[in-house]
Design a protein around this motif. Sequence first.
Motif, PDB file in Angstrom:
ATOM      1  N   VAL A 190      55.840  18.433  75.976  1.00  0.00           N
ATOM      2  CA  VAL A 190      55.062  17.211  76.172  1.00  0.00           C
ATOM      3  C   VAL A 190      53.784  17.358  75.364  1.00  0.00           C
ATOM      4  O   VAL A 190      53.125  18.400  75.432  1.00  0.00           O
ATOM      5  N   GLN A 191      53.456  16.348  74.557  1.00  0.00           N
ATOM      6  CA  GLN A 191      52.236  16.432  73.746  1.00  0.00           C
ATOM      7  C   GLN A 191      51.358  15.204  73.971  1.00  0.00           C
ATOM      8  O   GLN A 191      51.857  14.071  73.986  1.00  0.00           O
ATOM      9  N   THR A 192      50.077  15.486  74.089  1.00  0.00           N
ATOM     10  CA  THR A 192      49.123  14.389  74.216  1.00  0.00           C
ATOM     11  C   THR A 192      48.775  13.917  72.810  1.00  0.00           C
ATOM     12  O   THR A 192      48.511  14.735  71.936  1.00  0.00           O
ATOM     13  N   ARG A 193      48.800  12.629  72.631  1.00  0.00           N
ATOM     14  CA  ARG A 193      48.530  12.107  71.300  1.00  0.00           C
ATOM     15  C   ARG A 193      47.028  12.183  71.001  1.00  0.00           C
ATOM     16  O   ARG A 193      46.198  11.870  71.845  1.00  0.00           O
ATOM     17  N   HIS A 194      46.677  12.624  69.780  1.00  0.00           N
ATOM     18  CA  HIS A 194      45.257  12.617  69.407  1.00  0.00           C
ATOM     19  C   HIS A 194      45.115  12.200  67.948  1.00  0.00           C
ATOM     20  O   HIS A 194      46.048  12.343  67.157  1.00  0.00           O
ATOM     21  N   ASP A 195      43.958  11.677  67.596  1.00  0.00           N
ATOM     22  CA  ASP A 195      43.748  11.098  66.266  1.00  0.00           C
ATOM     23  C   ASP A 195      42.927  12.034  65.388  1.00  0.00           C
ATOM     24  O   ASP A 195      42.415  13.049  65.836  1.00  0.00           O
ATOM     25  N   GLY A 196      42.743  11.626  64.151  1.00  0.00           N
ATOM     26  CA  GLY A 196      41.862  12.375  63.243  1.00  0.00           C
ATOM     27  C   GLY A 196      42.640  13.233  62.263  1.00  0.00           C
ATOM     28  O   GLY A 196      43.856  13.394  62.351  1.00  0.00           O
ATOM     29  N   LEU A 197      41.893  13.785  61.278  1.00  0.00           N
ATOM     30  CA  LEU A 197      42.516  14.604  60.235  1.00  0.00           C
ATOM     31  C   LEU A 197      42.840  15.983  60.780  1.00  0.00           C
ATOM     32  O   LEU A 197      42.193  16.471  61.708  1.00  0.00           O
ATOM     33  N   SER A 198      43.797  16.647  60.141  1.00  0.00           N
ATOM     34  CA  SER A 198      44.134  18.016  60.538  1.00  0.00           C
ATOM     35  C   SER A 198      43.131  18.986  59.917  1.00  0.00           C
ATOM     36  O   SER A 198      42.766  18.851  58.745  1.00  0.00           O
ATOM     37  N   ASP A 199      42.681  19.970  60.681  1.00  0.00           N
ATOM     38  CA  ASP A 199      41.786  20.978  60.107  1.00  0.00           C
ATOM     39  C   ASP A 199      42.587  22.198  59.674  1.00  0.00           C
ATOM     40  O   ASP A 199      43.817  22.225  59.792  1.00  0.00           O
ATOM     41  N   GLU A 200      41.870  23.200  59.167  1.00  0.00           N
ATOM     42  CA  GLU A 200      42.520  24.401  58.637  1.00  0.00           C
ATOM     43  C   GLU A 200      43.424  25.064  59.684  1.00  0.00           C
ATOM     44  O   GLU A 200      44.548  25.466  59.395  1.00  0.00           O
ATOM     45  N   VAL A 201      42.927  25.138  60.890  1.00  0.00           N
ATOM     46  CA  VAL A 201      43.704  25.794  61.949  1.00  0.00           C
ATOM     47  C   VAL A 201      45.007  25.042  62.174  1.00  0.00           C
ATOM     48  O   VAL A 201      46.089  25.631  62.269  1.00  0.00           O
ATOM     49  N   ASP A 202      44.912  23.718  62.218  1.00  0.00           N
ATOM     50  CA  ASP A 202      46.129  22.920  62.414  1.00  0.00           C
ATOM     51  C   ASP A 202      47.137  23.172  61.309  1.00  0.00           C
ATOM     52  O   ASP A 202      48.333  23.318  61.547  1.00  0.00           O
TER      53      ASP A 202
END
Length: 396
Positions: A128-140
């Motif tokens: 199950v994943q909670t949806r979130h917005d924005g650009l991906s960072d290095e860690v992602d």
Amino acid sequence: MSETPKNPSPADLDRMSEAELVRLGTELDEVDVRHRENRWPEGVTTRAEKRAARTVTTWFALSALFALAFAVVYIFWPWEYRGEGEDGYWLYMAYTPLLGGTIGLSILFLGFGAVQFTKKFVPDEVSVQTRHDGLSDEVDRRTIVAELNDSWKTSTIGRRKVMGGFLGAGVGLIGLSAILPLGGMIKNPWKRGEMTLAGDGTLHTTGWTLASDNRPDGLPAEKVYLGRDTGKVYPDGHPPAGEGRLERIRVDDLAAGGLETVFPLPASALGNFEEHMHALHGSRNAVLVVRFRPEDAARVIKRKGQENFNYGDLYAYSKVCTHLGCPTPLYEQQTHRFLCPCHQSQFDALEYAKPVFGPAARALPQLPIAVDNEGYLVANGDFVEPVGPAFWERRS
Ligand code: FES
């Protein structure tokens, strides 16, 4: 198991194993893995697993085989038209069903294989994943790569070489089959062939070129009538000998204000049904003949150098739109405009069919016409410019 740092530095990331990066990725993505279970025990290969692998491999192999069959049929099958009763008729008739059947089965088997593969080899997982917005960072970015690697490994396709090979072949060949038909559109536009009722294969010629004094094949000009399409068809595909589809027209066949579409009808092809069909199918052959009322004919503005192209009140213009080549079949009698329905170009028939509205930039080429000693309308030569839309070497 070591503790996964929540905000790892680049040095932490370098130190972390792939499993730790996967765990970090799921945590950072706020993915809650509720259930995850491999389909098969690790380290041993059971007979059931082998059987499952064979089933999936067979679907992928069948998919690849039919994609290959599509390519072979497309390239080598005799596709050229054969009439009923002619040799090769049934082979010709089988061409399209074979193309559809082979590519359809190939996609179907690939689908079966993909479904079976997912059910039998991809780990059973509920997340199950909670949806979130924005650009991906290095860690992602780093963690998603690790997750994809993990998916690849746990899918086991990497170590199932034969299955993977057939999957790759199936997908590759289906992709190729999608591209392959484009090859049929590739044509050398400069290659001159035999001069026929469809021209000689270049964009500069039409069936009317047979009437030219400067034919590209060097042969003398033929007498080419303006042929009206009678629309005759024969259910068994075999017209009686001497029965044609096009017929010659005389000056008085057209009433004042009337319009007729005509096709090139060489004197040598009178009563030859097959040649008439070639004339009808020549993509640049259709010509509009319009007969103006006397009061309208008096207002005609002729194009410089084409003052003798008409015969009395009769004017003949190419029916192929100079914008993108659609037929220009509509004639508005009150305004004397030819209309092209594709992008609404309009051409003024009273002023050498020059464009007066829409995207077309050139006038419809005018065909010089005359009347022979029997009273039939004939072409008095070829068009003086190429018909249809622009192309690289066109100068008009
Ligand atoms: S093809 Fe005729 S207006 Fe575009």
